[in-house]
Design a protein around this motif. Structure first.
Motif, PDB file in Angstrom:
ATOM      1  N   ARG A 651       0.822  -1.208   0.000  1.00  0.00           N
ATOM      2  CA  ARG A 651       0.000   0.000   0.000  1.00  0.00           C
ATOM      3  C   ARG A 651       0.859   1.264   0.000  1.00  0.00           C
ATOM      4  NH1 ARG A 651      -4.157  -2.057   4.780  1.00  0.00           N
ATOM      5  NH2 ARG A 651      -5.126  -3.747   3.560  1.00  0.00           N
ATOM      6  N   GLU A 652       2.014   1.195   0.645  1.00  0.00           N
ATOM      7  CA  GLU A 652       2.890   2.356   0.723  1.00  0.00           C
ATOM      8  C   GLU A 652       4.279   1.952   0.232  1.00  0.00           C
ATOM      9  OE1 GLU A 652       2.868   3.878   4.646  1.00  0.00           O
ATOM     10  OE2 GLU A 652       0.684   3.765   4.865  1.00  0.00           O
ATOM     11  N   SER A 653       4.509   2.077  -1.033  1.00  0.00           N
ATOM     12  CA  SER A 653       5.771   1.626  -1.638  1.00  0.00           C
ATOM     13  C   SER A 653       6.854   2.684  -1.467  1.00  0.00           C
ATOM     14  CB  SER A 653       5.551   1.308  -3.120  1.00  0.00           C
ATOM     15  OG  SER A 653       4.562   0.325  -3.272  1.00  0.00           O
ATOM     16  N   THR A 654       7.357   2.765  -0.247  1.00  0.00           N
ATOM     17  CA  THR A 654       8.417   3.716   0.039  1.00  0.00           C
ATOM     18  C   THR A 654       9.727   2.971   0.281  1.00  0.00           C
ATOM     19  OG1 THR A 654       7.928   3.691   2.408  1.00  0.00           O
ATOM     20  CG2 THR A 654       6.768   5.322   1.058  1.00  0.00           C
ATOM     21  N   THR A 655      10.817   3.717   0.230  1.00  0.00           N
ATOM     22  CA  THR A 655      12.136   3.107   0.420  1.00  0.00           C
ATOM     23  C   THR A 655      12.302   2.580   1.837  1.00  0.00           C
ATOM     24  OG1 THR A 655      13.020   4.695  -1.188  1.00  0.00           O
ATOM     25  CG2 THR A 655      14.604   3.496   0.186  1.00  0.00           C
ATOM     26  N   GLY A 656      11.738   3.294   2.804  1.00  0.00           N
ATOM     27  CA  GLY A 656      11.841   2.849   4.189  1.00  0.00           C
ATOM     28  C   GLY A 656      11.164   1.508   4.411  1.00  0.00           C
ATOM     29  N   TRP A 657       9.946   1.395   3.887  1.00  0.00           N
ATOM     30  CA  TRP A 657       9.224   0.133   4.044  1.00  0.00           C
ATOM     31  C   TRP A 657       9.889  -0.986   3.239  1.00  0.00           C
ATOM     32  CZ3 TRP A 657       6.393  -1.132   7.839  1.00  0.00           C
ATOM     33  CH2 TRP A 657       5.596  -0.185   8.493  1.00  0.00           C
ATOM     34  N   LEU A 658      10.540  -0.630   2.120  1.00  0.00           N
ATOM     35  CA  LEU A 658      11.266  -1.639   1.347  1.00  0.00           C
ATOM     36  C   LEU A 658      12.420  -2.227   2.162  1.00  0.00           C
ATOM     37  CD1 LEU A 658      11.843  -3.169  -1.266  1.00  0.00           C
ATOM     38  CD2 LEU A 658      13.171  -1.179  -2.042  1.00  0.00           C
ATOM     39  N   GLU A 721       8.891 -11.767  -5.374  1.00  0.00           N
ATOM     40  CA  GLU A 721       7.996 -11.209  -6.397  1.00  0.00           C
ATOM     41  C   GLU A 721       7.299  -9.946  -5.905  1.00  0.00           C
ATOM     42  OE1 GLU A 721       4.384 -10.318  -8.403  1.00  0.00           O
ATOM     43  OE2 GLU A 721       4.456 -11.210  -6.392  1.00  0.00           O
ATOM     44  N   THR A 722       7.062  -9.825  -4.581  1.00  0.00           N
ATOM     45  CA  THR A 722       6.410  -8.624  -4.068  1.00  0.00           C
ATOM     46  C   THR A 722       7.289  -7.388  -4.236  1.00  0.00           C
ATOM     47  OG1 THR A 722       7.297  -9.074  -1.859  1.00  0.00           O
ATOM     48  CG2 THR A 722       5.118  -9.979  -2.390  1.00  0.00           C
ATOM     49  N   ILE A 723       8.592  -7.600  -4.403  1.00  0.00           N
ATOM     50  CA  ILE A 723       9.503  -6.474  -4.627  1.00  0.00           C
ATOM     51  C   ILE A 723       9.655  -6.192  -6.113  1.00  0.00           C
ATOM     52  CG2 ILE A 723      11.857  -5.656  -4.256  1.00  0.00           C
ATOM     53  CD1 ILE A 723      12.000  -7.465  -1.812  1.00  0.00           C
ATOM     54  N   VAL A 724       9.819  -7.272  -6.892  1.00  0.00           N
ATOM     55  CA  VAL A 724      10.029  -7.085  -8.341  1.00  0.00           C
ATOM     56  C   VAL A 724       8.748  -6.646  -9.025  1.00  0.00           C
ATOM     57  CG1 VAL A 724      10.795  -8.221 -10.447  1.00  0.00           C
ATOM     58  CG2 VAL A 724      11.854  -8.808  -8.253  1.00  0.00           C
ATOM     59  N   ARG A 725       7.600  -7.287  -8.661  1.00  0.00           N
ATOM     60  CA  ARG A 725       6.276  -6.932  -9.197  1.00  0.00           C
ATOM     61  C   ARG A 725       6.202  -7.078 -10.713  1.00  0.00           C
ATOM     62  NH1 ARG A 725       3.974  -1.793  -5.718  1.00  0.00           N
ATOM     63  NH2 ARG A 725       4.157  -2.780  -3.681  1.00  0.00           N
ATOM     64  N   PHE A 726       6.076  -8.311 -11.160  1.00  0.00           N
ATOM     65  CA  PHE A 726       5.903  -8.585 -12.589  1.00  0.00           C
ATOM     66  C   PHE A 726       4.434  -8.444 -12.940  1.00  0.00           C
ATOM     67  CE2 PHE A 726       9.552 -11.184 -11.223  1.00  0.00           C
ATOM     68  CZ  PHE A 726      10.520 -10.650 -12.048  1.00  0.00           C
TER      69      PHE A 726
END
Length: 784
Positions: A651-658, A721-726
């Motif tokens: 929901r919040e694709s930020t660098t911190g949450w990554l 896959e949740t990071i790459v998001r194909f």
């Protein structure tokens, strides 16, 4: 004709496999004797050792003389070829064991090989005798304990029955007394109240006297404590003889003390106002526990009887092979010793089986032997060809309907940009639930097939009833039935949409299918595998209420399955919101997608399976005091944190949450991989004779284990896959989510086999083939 080695392998008790005669090893030794008897070619003999060297003209005369002497003394007894000596040894000074040792009276041409054969045969005979004696002692001890428990139970039951009769007669007399008291001047301090206290005290003394006749003693019975109500408080203790309790360190005594429950409430908890000194429900529960213990005892005795007969046949077969190869008649001498040995000559098992049958028939079957045998010898389900037929039929229907669905979906254009949103939001969640459930059933069917093929006793591990346990064909039938129904509903949905029916009417089809499934699941009638359905519901209840129920193997095994079905639970959440908000009428999908409650429930549903599993670990630690369960709980807590971070990052694709996602997911994955390989599967042992596996393997090909380690490793890191998001469009996004959910279900089914295999090998290592049933009356060594 089936070879005896294969027949023995198919009939032996898997948990006692190591205690059986090693028939294959003895057979190899007989083959060595046979090879050594083959004459060598003439070119291999030196001149001095040539067969013709040193022959005399009188050799035929000597041969004729030997033949004549053999015929002359044929009527007399032949000299013994072997002599088996029996000696007694005591390692501890208390336990005396008989050990057999064979000596060769006559010389054999292959003396070294024959000595090795009889030495190994003696080892096998001693091993079988010692194991049979230990198990016989254990089961006889259990029988003594159960008879003691049954005597106590019979006394309590009789007292309860007598008191009920007295209470009925007493109530009638009390009514007549109260009517006369109202007409008199002495209304205060009526004798009825005084007599009630006195009668209760006399009942207490009556129970104590009756129970003490059966070896029951009460702590502080001389000065019994009183409760606040003035009623006696006692602690029940069964005096078990030392000979019985000490017969086996972990067997007979553990069934009486380690896992049983102290039934103080039988005598400590009177009903408020009713004066019921013994709780009727506790009596019924005690009867159920004792009955189950007798069933398990009878099962163990039957297994021990089978063990004795199979080993006797094995000794007979291998000695006949030896006679045939060696040309000597040594089997009769050795078989006499075998028949006199402990595992064949002892009749304690047979006598105890007859005694258990008579006791069970009298006390638990109302003298109906046929009814008693249904409990003691439950019939195994026979495989039905109709089940196999319907599995094939529904599989063919599924393939045909799925092909039709793909063609109709392409022709109707439901995946075009205009229609795909409506279709995916209405149909996809419900049908995904059934598809994932069917896939899980298919994987479970594969597990059942593999467990049966490798002789893993999964019914004993999960404590399933043998006459109602689900078989692999039944699991395949349930999976194919689900998938055929789902695809048929999807085809009907497309046809009705194409025929011009209103969307609000057509979109109710998934809800109707879900409602039918729920009705079948809770259907009370004895159809559609009712024992399996109710067992499933009961296990789900135990999982949800984890801290309040004792955790069994089947409970935490099913909870592990739920941790792999979080997408299915999320789809159920979407479906419930969709129909409860009546979005199928308005087609307003944002109500469920963007609602605050819905978004918060996503966290709750993702956390729940891990939370339940963590609670089970706490309960197991509380019951067993094993710190490994607390370490295992940490694995599920880390998985819970990682699941919550993934939802937040989506929901919040930020660098911190990554960064938080990477750290939490890596820690959880490493934790899970370690526990999978080392704890659940028992692999990665650097000191094992099988490199980085374990010493005992069920599968003969070690490459399967290495391949499984790699597969589990790859599927465990699918969260990348949740990071790459194909993802390109909503259709591909939903299909990819479904693919990842399916891969996790496949990984879990793959994990299941090795988890149960490891549990089976643990049972084999401890020779556990019979369940230890807790008993109602416990021996107490302290005043706890």
């Amino acid at each position: 004709m089936v070879k005896f080695s294969k027949e023995l392998e198919a009939q032996l008790i898997p948990e006692w496999k190591e205690a059986f005669v090693n028939y294959c090893q003895l057979k190899k030794q007989v083959k060595k004797i046979k090879i050594s008897r083959k004459p060598k070619p003439a070119s291999l003999y030196p001149i001095a050792h040539h067969p013709d060297f040193g022959r005399s003209l009188f050799d035929p005369v000597r041969k004729l003389a030997r033949t004549f002497s053999d015929k002359l003394f044929s009527s007399s007894e032949k000299p013994e070829i072997i002599q088996v000596r029996r000696r007694k040894s005591s390692e501890d000074g208390d336990d005396v064991e008989e050990i057999y040792q064979t000596e060769l009276v006559q010389l054999f041409s292959e003396e070294d090989e024959v000595k090795v054969f009889f030495a190994r045969l003696d080892e096998e005979l001693n091993k079988v005798n010692q194991f049979h004696k230990s198990k016989e002692t254990e089961f006889v001890g259990r029988g003594e304990i159960l008879k003691k428990q049954l005597d106590i139970f019979a006394e309590l039951k009789q007292i309860l029955s007598d008191r009920k009769k007295r209470s009925l007669s007493g109530s009638n007399s009390q009514r007549s007394f109260s009517s006369s008291a109202r007409n008199s001047d002495f209304s205060a301090g009526s004798p009825g109240e005084l007599s009630e206290t006195q009668s209760e005290t006399s009942r207490t003394d009556e129970i104590i006297e009756a129970l003490e006749r059966n070896g029951v003693s009460f702590i502080n019975s001389a000065t019994r404590h009183k409760t606040k109500g003035g009623k006696p408080k006692m602690s029940l203790r069964v005096d078990i003889p030392d000979a019985v309790a000490g017969s086996d360190g972990g067997g007979a005594r553990s069934i009486a003390t380690a896992t049983s429950v102290l039934w103080e409430e039988l005598v400590n908890n009177p009903r408020s106002g009713g004066g019921d000194f013994i709780n009727r429900k506790k009596i019924q529960c005690a009867e159920k526990m004792i009955r189950k213990a007798f069933v398990e005892l009878y099962k163990g005795l039957g297994l021990l009887k089978t063990y004795s007969s199979l080993n006797m046949i094995a000794f007979t077969k291998i000695l006949k092979k030896f006679d045939k190869v060696s040309g000597q008649q040594a089997s009769s001498s050795y078989l006499k010793v075998v028949k006199r040995s402990q595992f064949t000559s002892s009749d304690k098992v047979v006598r105890l089986m007859d005694e258990v049958e008579s006791i069970f028939t009298k006390h638990f079957a109302n003298n109906d032997r046929k009814k008693a045998m249904k409990f003691l010898r439950p019939h195994q389900q026979k495989d039905s060809h109709m089940v196999t037929f319907f599995v094939g039929l529904f599989t063919g229907c599924f393939v045909s309907l799925f092909s039709i669905y793909i063609i109709l979906a392409h022709l109707s254009g439901i995946f075009t940009s205009g229609a795909q949103v409506s279709y995916l939001e209405t149909v996809y969640p419900v049908f995904s639930v059934f598809a994932l459930l069917s896939l899980h059933m298919f994987m479970y069917g594969c597990n059942l097939f593999m467990w049966k093929s490798t002789r893993i006793n999964y019914t004993f591990i999960f404590e399933f009833a043998p006459n109602t346990a689900l078989r692999y064909r039944d699991a395949f039938l349930m999976g194919t039935t689900f998938m055929t129904s789902v695809v048929a509903a999807m085809v009907i949905h497309l046809i009705l949409r194409a025929a011009g029916f209103s969307a609000s009417e057509v979109d109710t089809i998934p809800g109707i299918l879900l409602l039918i499934f729920i009705c079948v699941l809770i259907c009370p009638f004895d159809t559609f595998y009712r024992p399996t359905r109710f067992c499933f519901i009961r296990i789900l209840r135990n999982i949800v209420c984890s801290p309040f129920y004792k955790v069994l193997m089947v409970d935490f095994f099913m909870a592990d399955q739920l941790t792999s079905q979080i997408p299915l639970l999320r789809h159920i959440e979407s479906t419930a919101c969709y129909f409860m908000a009546q979005s199928f009428r308005t087609h307003e999908y944002n109500t469920c997608k963007n609602g605050r409650i819905y978004r918060e429930l996503a966290y709750l549903i993702s956390f729940s399976p891990y939370f339940w599993r963590a609670m089970q670990c706490i309960r197991r630690w509380w019951d067993e005091s094993n710190p490994d369960h607390l370490v295992n709980m940490g694995k599920y807590v880390s998985a819970m944190v990682a699941a919550g971070v993934r939802i937040t990052y989506a929901r919040e694709s930020t660098t911190g949450w990554l960064s938080v996602l990477l750290v939490s997911s890596v820690v959880a994955t490493l934790y899970q991989l370690y526990w999978d390989f080392v704890k659940d599967w028992g692999l990665l042992n650097p000191k094992s004779k099988n490199a980085w596996l374990r010493d005992d393997l069920v599968l003969k090909n070690k490459n399967y284990y290495y391949f499984s380690i790699v597969v589990n490793l790859v599927l465990r890191v699918a969260w990348i896959e949740t990071i790459v998001r194909f993802r390109v469009n909503p259709v591909q996004s939903h299909l990819l989510d479904f693919l990842l959910a399916s891969l996790e279900v496949i990984r879990r089914g793959h994990w299941n086999f090795y988890r149960v295999e490891n549990e089976h090998l643990n049972n084999v290592g401890h020779f556990r083939a019979v369940k230890t049933v807790p008993l109602p009356f416990r021996d107490m060594d302290s005043d706890d």
